[in-house]
Design an enzyme around this catalytic site. Structure first.
Site, short mmCIF file in Angstrom:
data_model
loop_
_atom_site.label_atom_id
_atom_site.label_comp_id
_atom_site.label_asym_id
_atom_site.label_seq_id
_atom_site.Cartn_x
_atom_site.Cartn_y
_atom_site.Cartn_z
N THR A 103 -57.19 20.58 -24.27
CA THR A 103 -56.21 20.47 -25.35
C THR A 103 -54.94 19.79 -24.83
O THR A 103 -54.54 19.98 -23.69
CB THR A 103 -55.87 21.84 -25.93
N ASP A 108 -54.53 33.83 -25.29
CA ASP A 108 -54.95 34.27 -26.61
C ASP A 108 -54.58 33.26 -27.69
O ASP A 108 -55.22 33.20 -28.74
CB ASP A 108 -54.31 35.63 -26.93
N GLU A 134 -48.51 33.79 -31.15
CA GLU A 134 -47.95 32.51 -31.56
C GLU A 134 -47.18 32.69 -32.86
O GLU A 134 -47.46 33.58 -33.65
CB GLU A 134 -49.06 31.48 -31.75
N ASN A 164 -57.35 25.01 -22.30
CA ASN A 164 -55.93 24.68 -22.17
C ASN A 164 -55.63 24.47 -20.69
O ASN A 164 -55.65 25.43 -19.91
CB ASN A 164 -55.09 25.83 -22.73
N PRO A 165 -55.35 23.25 -20.26
CA PRO A 165 -55.18 22.98 -18.82
C PRO A 165 -53.93 23.61 -18.22
O PRO A 165 -53.81 23.69 -17.00
CB PRO A 165 -55.12 21.44 -18.76
N GLY A 183 -52.01 30.14 -17.91
CA GLY A 183 -52.20 31.05 -16.78
C GLY A 183 -52.14 30.40 -15.42
O GLY A 183 -53.10 30.47 -14.63
#
Length: 297
Positions: free
Chosen positions: A41, A68, A274, A10-11, A14
């Protein structure tokens, strides 16, 4: 022949730390003998699709990097595959409860170096009706904070984003009338909060799920908090939860491999931070040692 590795990341997770570590991580995998395919993604659900469409028979190992939620998508995709490949995790989110539970290094480079050593653990996976979760299914106070807090705020404040947003909601606390059924405990009543976990850390708080937690024993740790009668009792409940000083007058804590929860109204659930949908009835089952996860030696 060189082994093949699918790296899903996931670019944005964080503070977008992956951008400064991506080339070094791929270099570590390549020097360890892997031919690497990198997949950033782009939208929710991409991790599920990437695993389901690109794994067997093309890859030997799948590694993901993100929070997560990214891990949850990759695990969900793998559980939908007939053949289950091992999964490695390079944590890059703002909380990373799963990584904390398995003592996976927070440093991304160190985590990548750990993965190529290929030390595996057969890890329990949760089934929530027809969905999958890795370490927590929860309802009630604080549980919608994670998926309703914007990513930019999570990046800026980390754990504090969850705490601050949760505190803002305290005046509007809602309780749910539930029937909880398991072989260990069956109870009916009004509950403020509930979590079914396979983790030693939730929301960055360690030990909140109890002592002697094992991640491969086929059992969840369940915590159900009863509806408080006044604000003082609510504060006592939160203190007891955070200190893990179990107060049987206001909460139930037990272990189980399966439970069913029913309610008169639809309840919003969160799965691994989520949104997990709204449900009147849920069946939650522990799938013992269902996936192999790369862990520290």
């Amino acid at each position: 022949m060189r082994k093949k590795l699918l790296f899903i990341y996931n670019p944005r997770a964080g503070k977008a730390k992956i951008k400064t570590n991506l080339l070094d991580i791929i270099d570590i995998f390549t020097k360890a003998g892997y031919e690497v395919t990198a997949y950033p993604t782009q939208a929710k659900g991409d991790g599920v699709r990437a695993v389901r469409e690109r794994t067997v028979p093309f890859y030997d190992l799948v590694v993901c990097s993100g929070g997560d939620g990214t891990l949850d998508e990759v695990v969900t995709g793998m559980m939908q595959c007939e053949e289950k490949l091992p999964i490695g995790y390079v944590p890059a989110g703002s909380t990373n409860d799963f990584a904390n539970s398995l003592k996976i290094p927070k440093n991304m480079i160190t985590a990548a170096q750990m993965i190529v050593k290929e030390n595996m653990l057969d890890f329990d996976i949760g089934k929530f009706n027809e969905d999958i979760f890795v370490y927590i299914a929860a309802f009630g106070i604080f549980t919608d904070v994670s998926y309703e807090t914007p990513q930019d705020i999570k990046n800026l404040l980390g754990h504090m984003a969850y705490v601050l947003e949760g505190m803002r909601r305290l005046p509007a606390v809602k309780a749910y009338e539930l029937k909880v059924e398991s072989s260990e405990l069956s109870v009916e009543g009004e509950f403020l909060f509930g979590m079914i976990t396979n983790s030693v850390s939730v929301g960055g708080f360690k030990r909140i799920t109890g002592k002697f937690v094992q991640l491969d024993d086929g059992e969840f740790e369940v915590t159900l908090i009863k509806k408080p009668s006044n604000p003082v009792e609510l504060n006592l409940i939160m203190a007891a939860l955070l200190n893990r000083s179990i107060n049987t007058d206001c909460m139930y804590c037990f272990k189980t491999s399966y439970l069913k929860i029913t309610s008169r109204e639809e309840i919003p659930w969160t799965l691994d931070g989520e949104f997990g949908g709204k449900h009147k009835e849920v069946a939650i089952k522990n799938q013992k040692q269902a996936l192999r996860i790369v862990v520290p030696e």
